[in-house]
Structures are given as structure tokens and as C-alpha cells.
Design an enzyme around this catalytic site. Structure first.
Site, PDB file in Angstrom:
ATOM      1  N   SER A 188     -40.762  63.458  33.048  1.00  0.00           N
ATOM      2  CA  SER A 188     -40.626  62.077  33.530  1.00  0.00           C
ATOM      3  C   SER A 188     -39.833  61.241  32.538  1.00  0.00           C
ATOM      4  CB  SER A 188     -42.008  61.468  33.747  1.00  0.00           C
ATOM      5  OG  SER A 188     -42.710  62.221  34.701  1.00  0.00           O
ATOM      6  N   LYS A 190     -49.816  55.828  26.901  1.00  0.00           N
ATOM      7  CA  LYS A 190     -48.406  56.209  27.087  1.00  0.00           C
ATOM      8  C   LYS A 190     -47.526  55.007  27.471  1.00  0.00           C
ATOM      9  CE  LYS A 190     -47.375  61.017  28.217  1.00  0.00           C
ATOM     10  NZ  LYS A 190     -47.027  61.968  29.300  1.00  0.00           N
ATOM     11  N   HIS A 235     -43.009  68.092  39.665  1.00  0.00           N
ATOM     12  CA  HIS A 235     -44.405  67.848  40.052  1.00  0.00           C
ATOM     13  C   HIS A 235     -44.613  68.223  41.531  1.00  0.00           C
ATOM     14  CE1 HIS A 235     -44.273  64.597  36.727  1.00  0.00           C
ATOM     15  NE2 HIS A 235     -45.128  65.499  36.304  1.00  0.00           N
ATOM     16  N   ARG A 265     -44.405  74.562  32.095  1.00  0.00           N
ATOM     17  CA  ARG A 265     -42.954  74.692  32.265  1.00  0.00           C
ATOM     18  C   ARG A 265     -42.356  75.668  31.268  1.00  0.00           C
ATOM     19  NH1 ARG A 265     -41.882  68.731  31.120  1.00  0.00           N
ATOM     20  NH2 ARG A 265     -43.688  69.270  29.856  1.00  0.00           N
TER      21      ARG A 265
HETATM   22  N1  COA Z   1     -42.335  68.918  36.412  1.00  0.00           N
HETATM   23  C1  COA Z   1     -41.807  67.952  35.687  1.00  0.00           C
HETATM   24  N2  COA Z   1     -42.409  67.403  34.613  1.00  0.00           N
HETATM   25  C2  COA Z   1     -43.612  67.886  34.290  1.00  0.00           C
HETATM   26  C3  COA Z   1     -44.228  68.902  35.002  1.00  0.00           C
HETATM   27  C4  COA Z   1     -43.530  69.443  36.113  1.00  0.00           C
HETATM   28  N3  COA Z   1     -44.044  70.421  36.861  1.00  0.00           N
HETATM   29  N4  COA Z   1     -45.416  69.173  34.427  1.00  0.00           N
HETATM   30  C5  COA Z   1     -45.520  68.350  33.385  1.00  0.00           C
HETATM   31  N5  COA Z   1     -44.433  67.570  33.302  1.00  0.00           N
HETATM   32  C6  COA Z   1     -44.125  66.580  32.284  1.00  0.00           C
HETATM   33  C7  COA Z   1     -44.528  65.196  32.662  1.00  0.00           C
HETATM   34  O1  COA Z   1     -43.475  64.557  33.362  1.00  0.00           O
HETATM   35  C8  COA Z   1     -44.778  64.592  31.315  1.00  0.00           C
HETATM   36  O2  COA Z   1     -43.563  64.145  30.793  1.00  0.00           O
HETATM   37  P1  COA Z   1     -43.462  62.844  29.894  1.00  0.00           P
HETATM   38  O3  COA Z   1     -44.295  63.092  28.673  1.00  0.00           O
HETATM   39  O4  COA Z   1     -42.021  62.784  29.664  1.00  0.00           O
HETATM   40  O5  COA Z   1     -43.995  61.713  30.712  1.00  0.00           O
HETATM   41  C9  COA Z   1     -45.258  65.749  30.474  1.00  0.00           C
HETATM   42  O6  COA Z   1     -44.845  66.893  31.135  1.00  0.00           O
HETATM   43  C10 COA Z   1     -46.748  65.888  30.354  1.00  0.00           C
HETATM   44  O7  COA Z   1     -47.315  64.922  31.095  1.00  0.00           O
HETATM   45  P2  COA Z   1     -48.428  65.046  32.215  1.00  0.00           P
HETATM   46  O8  COA Z   1     -48.418  66.349  32.895  1.00  0.00           O
HETATM   47  O9  COA Z   1     -48.286  63.842  33.072  1.00  0.00           O
HETATM   48  O10 COA Z   1     -49.652  64.995  31.358  1.00  0.00           O
HETATM   49  P3  COA Z   1     -50.016  63.872  30.382  1.00  0.00           P
HETATM   50  O11 COA Z   1     -50.000  64.526  29.062  1.00  0.00           O
HETATM   51  O12 COA Z   1     -49.216  62.657  30.544  1.00  0.00           O
HETATM   52  O13 COA Z   1     -51.434  63.533  30.920  1.00  0.00           O
HETATM   53  C11 COA Z   1     -53.780  63.850  31.240  1.00  0.00           C
HETATM   54  C12 COA Z   1     -52.498  64.294  30.552  1.00  0.00           C
HETATM   55  C13 COA Z   1     -53.613  62.597  32.048  1.00  0.00           C
HETATM   56  C14 COA Z   1     -54.180  64.959  32.160  1.00  0.00           C
HETATM   57  C15 COA Z   1     -54.795  63.662  30.099  1.00  0.00           C
HETATM   58  O14 COA Z   1     -54.314  62.684  29.213  1.00  0.00           O
HETATM   59  C16 COA Z   1     -56.132  63.221  30.623  1.00  0.00           C
HETATM   60  O15 COA Z   1     -56.867  64.017  31.140  1.00  0.00           O
HETATM   61  N6  COA Z   1     -56.449  61.908  30.500  1.00  0.00           N
HETATM   62  C17 COA Z   1     -57.698  61.354  30.962  1.00  0.00           C
HETATM   63  C18 COA Z   1     -58.647  61.075  29.798  1.00  0.00           C
HETATM   64  C19 COA Z   1     -59.274  62.346  29.337  1.00  0.00           C
HETATM   65  O16 COA Z   1     -60.061  62.965  30.011  1.00  0.00           O
HETATM   66  N7  COA Z   1     -58.911  62.751  28.116  1.00  0.00           N
HETATM   67  C20 COA Z   1     -59.424  63.964  27.499  1.00  0.00           C
HETATM   68  C21 COA Z   1     -58.642  65.146  27.948  1.00  0.00           C
HETATM   69  S1  COA Z   1     -59.234  66.587  27.112  1.00  0.00           S
END
Ligand code: COA
Length: 170
Positions: free
Chosen positions: A128, A41, A17, A90
Site C-alpha cells: 500500500s 501507522k 489484497h 509475498r
Molecule cells: N498485496 C499487497 N500488499 C500486501 C499484501 C498483498 N497481498 N499483503 C500485505 N501487503 C502489504 C500491505 O499493503 C502493507 O503495506 P504497507 O506497510 O506499505 O502499508 C504491508 O504489507 C503489511 O501490512 P498489512 O498486511 O496491512 O498488515 P499490517 O502490518 O499493517 O497490520 C495487523 C497488521 C493489523 C494485522 C496487526 O497490526 C494487528 O493485528 N493489529 C491489531 C492489534 C493487535 O492485535 N496487535 C497484536 C498483534 S500480535
């Protein structure tokens, strides 16, 4: 002033990140790391704890702010006067979900663009939840998290020293 929002759960923030944030901080005047409360989550750390961790890890970037949000992402982006959502890609496997997310966000707010950045190669396979899983079994993760996060992992999983954990060598 070009502002981008980099949203995620950040449970916890990893060096993958941070790598994306560093790249974004060079491209935009301001980057807001937006930490989703994301009850779906059931995160290990509260939103406030995740914000505090990310603020410490990203303290070296003067144009980066860390905030939490518990609304639609596009509403947060609009409230922040930002026009761009940043996501990290990624691997090809990330693409399908990201494509859906970007499509839905564009449907909700056509004036907001989603941009993708790729992290450095050594961070392409971490997440994560993988970091949490390795740490909770006593594995070491210094290449993947900032020392502040490593300390949080040690406290959370009640391990005195990850590398000396009794099962680590087995
Ligand atoms: N390095 C390491 N890990 C990474 C990464 C990077 N560069 N990029 C993504 N990841 C990992 C994260 O650690 C995470 O891992 P995990 O599932 O083991 O925790 C995974 O990839 C994806 O997670 P993240 O990037 O945190 O996205 P998310 O899917 O958890 O969250 C939101 C997505 C928060 C953006 C989305 O749910 C959201 O917008 N929520 C708000 C409500 C909303 O508007 N919903 C409608 C959306 S259309």
C-alpha cells in the site's frame, strides 16, 4: 460454517489484497476483511474511508464482508465467531514479522489458527505504501489497484490524470 478473518491496514486496498481475498473466498464459507484502525501507522484514509473503498472493490464476492476494528485482533476474531486468521505472504522478507504476529496471536488465543496464502506472482512486490508513493509522484498504478482506488488516489493527491502528470515522462 467456516469463517476466516483477513486483517490489515488496507491503506489502500490493492489488487494483491483482492487476489488473496478471491482465493480465500473459495476456501471458506465466509471471509471477513478486518480493517485495523491502526493509528500507529497514521493511515492516509480514515477507517471508514478504507472500509468503503474495500467494500466497493470486493462487491463481487457474496461471501466477503468488510469491517473495521480497533481492538486486539484475536478479540475481533472471537467476536466474529471465526477460527482462522488469514495473512498473505509475498516474499521471504514477510516471514519474520508474520511468524512473530502468528506466535503472539497463538499465545493470546491458542484456539485460533493463522493460515498463510500467497498472492499471484505479479503482486509479490507491491504494498500500500509503495502504491501511495508512486501515485503521489504522478506515477500510474493501474496494474496494482482497482479503478475505484485509482480515483481515490487521484483525488487524494490532487492529480488530474496520473498518466499525464507533468513529471511522469521525466
Ligand atoms: N498485496 C499487497 N500488499 C500486501 C499484501 C498483498 N497481498 N499483503 C500485505 N501487503 C502489504 C500491505 O499493503 C502493507 O503495506 P504497507 O506497510 O506499505 O502499508 C504491508 O504489507 C503489511 O501490512 P498489512 O498486511 O496491512 O498488515 P499490517 O502490518 O499493517 O497490520 C495487523 C497488521 C493489523 C494485522 C496487526 O497490526 C494487528 O493485528 N493489529 C491489531 C492489534 C493487535 O492485535 N496487535 C497484536 C498483534 S500480535
Amino acid at each position: 460454517m467456516k469463517t476466516a478473518v483477513y486483517p490489515g491496514t488496507f491503506d489502500p486496498i490493492t489488487l494483491g489484497h483482492s487476489d488473496i481475498v478471491r482465493r480465500a473466498a473459495q476456501l471458506f464459507d465466509k471471509v471477513i476483511v478486518a480493517i485495523a484502525v491502526n493509528a500507529a501507522k497514521t493511515p492516509t484514509w480514515t477507517a471508514d474511508e478504507r472500509v468503503a473503498m474495500a467494500q466497493q472493490v470486493l462487491a463481487e464476492f457474496p461471501n466477503v464482508e468488510v469491517k473495521s476494528f480497533d481492538t486486539l485482533l484475536v478479540s475481533f476474531v472471537q467476536r466474529s465467531n471465526a477460527g482462522v486468521i488469514l495473512r498473505g505472504l509475498r516474499a521471504v522478507s514477510d516471514f519474520e514479522y508474520e511468524f512473530q504476529l502468528a506466535g503472539m496471536n497463538r499465545h493470546l488465543a491458542p484456539d485460533i489458527e493463522t493460515l498463510f496464502l500467497t498472492p499471484a506472482e505479479q503482486f509479490t512486490f507491491i504494498s500500500s505504501s509503495l502504491v501511495r508513493e508512486v501515485a503521489c509522484h504522478g506515477g500510474d498504478v493501474p496494474e496494482f489497484v482497482h479503478p475505484i482506488v485509482k480515483k481515490e488516489l487521484l483525488t487524494r493527491y490532487n492529480i488530474r490524470n496520473i498518466s499525464q502528470h507533468k513529471n511522469y515522462q521525466e
